[in-house]
Design a protein around this motif. Structure first.
Motif, PDB file in Angstrom:
ATOM      1  N   LYS A 216      18.940 -18.372  78.792  1.00  0.00           N
ATOM      2  CA  LYS A 216      20.244 -19.020  78.927  1.00  0.00           C
ATOM      3  C   LYS A 216      21.218 -18.692  77.808  1.00  0.00           C
ATOM      4  O   LYS A 216      22.440 -18.810  77.991  1.00  0.00           O
ATOM      5  N   THR A 217      20.710 -18.303  76.642  1.00  0.00           N
ATOM      6  CA  THR A 217      21.594 -18.145  75.488  1.00  0.00           C
ATOM      7  C   THR A 217      21.646 -16.727  74.926  1.00  0.00           C
ATOM      8  O   THR A 217      22.624 -16.368  74.268  1.00  0.00           O
ATOM      9  N   TRP A 218      20.627 -15.915  75.150  1.00  0.00           N
ATOM     10  CA  TRP A 218      20.573 -14.555  74.594  1.00  0.00           C
ATOM     11  C   TRP A 218      21.391 -13.624  75.473  1.00  0.00           C
ATOM     12  O   TRP A 218      21.412 -13.760  76.702  1.00  0.00           O
ATOM     13  N   ARG A 219      22.044 -12.639  74.881  1.00  0.00           N
ATOM     14  CA  ARG A 219      22.870 -11.724  75.668  1.00  0.00           C
ATOM     15  C   ARG A 219      22.037 -10.849  76.588  1.00  0.00           C
ATOM     16  O   ARG A 219      22.537 -10.318  77.573  1.00  0.00           O
ATOM     17  N   HIS A 220      20.752 -10.697  76.289  1.00  0.00           N
ATOM     18  CA  HIS A 220      19.847  -9.946  77.165  1.00  0.00           C
ATOM     19  C   HIS A 220      18.994 -10.885  78.024  1.00  0.00           C
ATOM     20  O   HIS A 220      17.922 -10.496  78.491  1.00  0.00           O
ATOM     21  N   GLY A 221      19.474 -12.114  78.212  1.00  0.00           N
ATOM     22  CA  GLY A 221      18.688 -13.106  78.930  1.00  0.00           C
ATOM     23  C   GLY A 221      18.339 -12.705  80.348  1.00  0.00           C
ATOM     24  O   GLY A 221      17.236 -12.965  80.827  1.00  0.00           O
ATOM     25  N   LYS A 222      19.282 -12.057  81.045  1.00  0.00           N
ATOM     26  CA  LYS A 222      19.011 -11.653  82.422  1.00  0.00           C
ATOM     27  C   LYS A 222      17.890 -10.616  82.482  1.00  0.00           C
ATOM     28  O   LYS A 222      16.992 -10.699  83.328  1.00  0.00           O
ATOM     29  N   ALA A 223      17.926  -9.638  81.579  1.00  0.00           N
ATOM     30  CA  ALA A 223      16.865  -8.627  81.539  1.00  0.00           C
ATOM     31  C   ALA A 223      15.531  -9.273  81.173  1.00  0.00           C
ATOM     32  O   ALA A 223      14.479  -8.912  81.720  1.00  0.00           O
ATOM     33  N   LEU A 224      15.569 -10.229  80.256  1.00  0.00           N
ATOM     34  CA  LEU A 224      14.339 -10.934  79.882  1.00  0.00           C
ATOM     35  C   LEU A 224      13.750 -11.648  81.084  1.00  0.00           C
ATOM     36  O   LEU A 224      12.528 -11.670  81.270  1.00  0.00           O
ATOM     37  N   SER A 225      14.605 -12.244  81.913  1.00  0.00           N
ATOM     38  CA  SER A 225      14.140 -12.937  83.105  1.00  0.00           C
ATOM     39  C   SER A 225      13.346 -12.005  84.017  1.00  0.00           C
ATOM     40  O   SER A 225      12.296 -12.376  84.545  1.00  0.00           O
ATOM     41  N   VAL A 226      13.851 -10.790  84.183  1.00  0.00           N
ATOM     42  CA  VAL A 226      13.145  -9.808  85.015  1.00  0.00           C
ATOM     43  C   VAL A 226      11.807  -9.431  84.388  1.00  0.00           C
ATOM     44  O   VAL A 226      10.783  -9.347  85.083  1.00  0.00           O
ATOM     45  N   LEU A 227      11.791  -9.228  83.090  1.00  0.00           N
ATOM     46  CA  LEU A 227      10.539  -8.871  82.409  1.00  0.00           C
ATOM     47  C   LEU A 227       9.509  -9.992  82.527  1.00  0.00           C
ATOM     48  O   LEU A 227       8.314  -9.729  82.726  1.00  0.00           O
ATOM     49  N   ILE A 228       9.953 -11.222  82.412  1.00  0.00           N
ATOM     50  CA  ILE A 228       9.041 -12.356  82.574  1.00  0.00           C
ATOM     51  C   ILE A 228       8.459 -12.355  83.976  1.00  0.00           C
ATOM     52  O   ILE A 228       7.257 -12.588  84.178  1.00  0.00           O
ATOM     53  N   GLY A 229       9.308 -12.101  84.960  1.00  0.00           N
ATOM     54  CA  GLY A 229       8.832 -12.047  86.335  1.00  0.00           C
ATOM     55  C   GLY A 229       7.771 -10.990  86.535  1.00  0.00           C
ATOM     56  O   GLY A 229       6.727 -11.242  87.157  1.00  0.00           O
ATOM     57  N   LEU A 230       8.001  -9.801  86.000  1.00  0.00           N
ATOM     58  CA  LEU A 230       7.014  -8.732  86.123  1.00  0.00           C
ATOM     59  C   LEU A 230       5.719  -9.096  85.402  1.00  0.00           C
ATOM     60  O   LEU A 230       4.615  -8.823  85.900  1.00  0.00           O
ATOM     61  N   GLY A 231       5.843  -9.737  84.246  1.00  0.00           N
ATOM     62  CA  GLY A 231       4.654 -10.149  83.505  1.00  0.00           C
ATOM     63  C   GLY A 231       3.835 -11.175  84.275  1.00  0.00           C
ATOM     64  O   GLY A 231       2.591 -11.109  84.283  1.00  0.00           O
ATOM     65  N   LEU A 232       4.501 -12.102  84.943  1.00  0.00           N
ATOM     66  CA  LEU A 232       3.780 -13.107  85.730  1.00  0.00           C
ATOM     67  C   LEU A 232       3.067 -12.474  86.919  1.00  0.00           C
ATOM     68  O   LEU A 232       1.955 -12.886  87.276  1.00  0.00           O
ATOM     69  N   ILE A 233       3.687 -11.481  87.527  1.00  0.00           N
ATOM     70  CA  ILE A 233       3.046 -10.797  88.662  1.00  0.00           C
ATOM     71  C   ILE A 233       1.788 -10.067  88.199  1.00  0.00           C
ATOM     72  O   ILE A 233       0.740 -10.119  88.865  1.00  0.00           O
TER      73      ILE A 233
END
Length: 255
Positions: A216-233
């Protein structure tokens, strides 16, 4: 204190207050989980006990990420109310926000209860269910709905434009509920993960809280969201072969 100095003090004060409440919630959560392993089910709590604990958990995990919105909200109130009124109205927003997460806690309780029952009644099936839950949470991270909700949470100015039409005694609670609803839409997948890994798994709680804050606060937050998703998969793919990776859906064998 001059008006300009008071205005500059609003944001740090809001951050300090919310971080203090979050820190207290962390302390109480850790004390509640003392000696309690990450196990399936609701940890022996009934619905009301679970919801109290869930409220503490959400305050601990979510309030730091709410601080930018509250700071901006306080700035919009400064010309229309005094310090005490601003404090009460911003507190009402926080209560409304947490109420949205408490409503989600009802679903979390049902999921945790069902997971505990399955872990006892169908232990050979639950690793696959855990994998499905984790994979679903990971896939949600890259969906358009997640992106829409995340854009809302990352752009509080648009949020303030919407609430401008609210009026009445309960307007601040409504503002909190509105924003909280978007926050649930953004982060529910990360909270569902707690059902799979154990609701009181403090390590996963801390990781999820950090992920929410950075998204929500980091400028790369959207990219981090995708990386988290891939990590969970990827993590989900391992669970059927190593059921202990999802202790919230796995009843460990006693030696």
């Amino acid at each position: 204190m001059s008006t300009s100095s008071a205005r500059r003090a609003i944001a740090p004060a809001a951050w300090a207050a919310l971080l203090a409440v979050a820190a207290l919630a962390w302390v109480l959560t850790v004390r509640s989980s003392s000696g309690m392993p990450a196990v399936p089910g609701t940890m022996g709590r009934d619905l009301w006990g679970f919801l109290v604990l869930w409220a503490l958990m959400m305050a601990a995990m979510m309030l730091p990420a709410l601080a930018p919105v509250v700071s901006l909200y306080l700035r919009t109130l400064r010309a229309r109310s005094n310090g005490w009124t601003r404090g009460f109205r911003s507190a009402s927003l926080v209560v409304g926000y947490l109420f949205a997460w408490e409503a989600f806690g009802l679903a979390a309780y049902a999921a945790a209860w069902a997971g505990g029952e399955l872990a006892v009644q169908a232990p050979h099936v639950t690793p696959w269910i855990g994998a499905a839950v984790l994979a679903a949470a990971g896939l949600y991270q890259v969906t358009p709905l997640k992106d829409r909700c995340l854009r809302h949470c990352r752009s509080p100015l648009g949020f303030l434009v919407h609430f401008g039409g609210y009026s009445g005694r309960w307007r601040d609670l409504r503002v909190g509920l509105y924003h909280g609803g978007y926050c649930v839409g953004c982060c529910w997948g990360l909270m569902v993960v707690l059902v799979a890994v154990g609701v009181m798994n403090l390590a996963w709680m801390a990781g999820a809280a950090a992920a929410v804050f950075l998204e929500k606060t980091w400028r790369h937050g959207k990219a981090l969201s995708v990386l988290i998703g891939l990590g969970l998969i990827v993590y989900a793919c391992l669970v059927p072969w190593y059921p202990g990776l999802a202790p919230g859906l796995h009843m460990a064998q006693m030696s």
